[in-house]
Design a protein around this motif. Structure first.
Motif, PDB file in Angstrom:
ATOM      1  N   UNK A   1       0.570  13.400 -11.386  1.00 58.31           N
ATOM      2  CA  UNK A   1       1.696  12.907 -10.593  1.00 58.31           C
ATOM      3  C   UNK A   1       1.253  12.059  -9.405  1.00 58.31           C
ATOM      4  N   UNK A   2      -0.035  11.695  -9.307  1.00 57.66           N
ATOM      5  CA  UNK A   2      -0.521  10.835  -8.234  1.00 57.66           C
ATOM      6  C   UNK A   2      -0.036   9.415  -8.453  1.00 57.66           C
ATOM      7  N   UNK A   3       0.253   8.734  -7.350  1.00 52.53           N
ATOM      8  CA  UNK A   3       0.673   7.341  -7.422  1.00 52.53           C
ATOM      9  C   UNK A   3      -0.538   6.455  -7.698  1.00 52.53           C
ATOM     10  N   UNK A   4      -0.329   5.446  -8.513  1.00 51.39           N
ATOM     11  CA  UNK A   4      -1.408   4.554  -8.927  1.00 51.39           C
ATOM     12  C   UNK A   4      -0.971   3.111  -8.800  1.00 51.39           C
ATOM     13  N   UNK A   5      -1.918   2.229  -8.551  1.00 55.87           N
ATOM     14  CA  UNK A   5      -1.651   0.797  -8.615  1.00 55.87           C
ATOM     15  C   UNK A   5      -1.909   0.282 -10.034  1.00 55.87           C
TER      16      UNK A   5
ATOM     17  N   UNK B   1       4.107  -4.171  -4.489  1.00 54.46           N
ATOM     18  CA  UNK B   1       4.984  -3.309  -3.706  1.00 54.46           C
ATOM     19  C   UNK B   1       5.480  -2.078  -4.449  1.00 54.46           C
ATOM     20  N   UNK B   2       5.083  -1.917  -5.706  1.00 44.94           N
ATOM     21  CA  UNK B   2       5.507  -0.762  -6.501  1.00 44.94           C
ATOM     22  C   UNK B   2       4.290   0.028  -6.953  1.00 44.94           C
ATOM     23  N   UNK B   3       4.553   1.227  -7.472  1.00 44.87           N
ATOM     24  CA  UNK B   3       3.485   2.100  -7.932  1.00 44.87           C
ATOM     25  C   UNK B   3       3.844   2.694  -9.284  1.00 44.87           C
TER      26      UNK B   3
END
Length: 188
Positions: free
Chosen positions: A48-52, A39-41
């Motif tokens: 600055x891209x969100x990543x798993x 549930x977090x990134x």
């Protein structure tokens, strides 16, 4: 000499505040993949891209693509910084007399504890060789790595002028408070 690029690995400016055990742990863990909690990134420090999942570097994360782009030619996957450029460069310019390990560690531009770890890693990776008495010399692999990081930062092959941008970082010292002479009676 003026830097031409800012896209390379950097040690945190306050790394000297860490105790040795924490510094060693963080140094050894750099480049390890870390997954975000459910549930977090994570966010890539450059894009600055969100990543798993991202590669970890002293508290910041990079996407695999960004990590690969930050690696320099000749580094063979080793993440090089200005400190490694300084260590390799100082050994490289010492053509007549091989410098002693302690001299290189003191002039690396980072704390001596971190410089010790860097020299050990560069030696283990085959970029430098150390004789039994602690004198260092650069290997052909080390010369390629040195020129790779120099080209990344300055867009030129290594030149000794590139070493002038480093300041020696002293290990912090704690000042001891002076004890005041008080006529305090013993309660016992």
């Amino acid at each position: 000499m003026q830097k031409r690029s800012n896209l390379y690995f950097k040690y945190p400016p306050n790394i000297h505040e860490l105790d040795l055990a924490t510094m060693v742990n963080m140094f050894r863990s750099r480049g390890e993949p870390q997954k975000a909690a459910p549930g977090e990134y994570l966010a890539c420090a450059v894009t600055q891209h969100l990543l798993k999942e991202g590669k970890w570097w002293f508290g910041v994360h990079y996407s695999q693509k960004t990590w690969d782009n930050l690696l320099t030619k000749g580094s063979e996957g080793y993440p090089l910084t200005e400190a490694e450029l300084n260590v390799l460069g100082r050994i490289y310019i010492s053509t007549e007399d091989a410098p002693h390990r302690e001299v290189i560690e003191k002039s690396a531009g980072v704390t001596e504890k971190l410089a010790y770890l860097i020299v050990n890693d560069l030696r283990a990776f085959g970029f430098i060789a150390e004789d039994d008495t602690g004198f260092l010399r650069i290997t052909p692999r080390g010369e390629k790595a040195l020129n790779g990081i120099a080209r990344r930062i300055y867009e030129k092959r290594f030149m000794p002028e590139m070493l002038n941008n480093y300041e020696v970082v002293e290990d912090p010292t704690i000042e001891r408070a002076q004890k005041k002479d008080l006529d305090q009676k013993s309660l016992f």
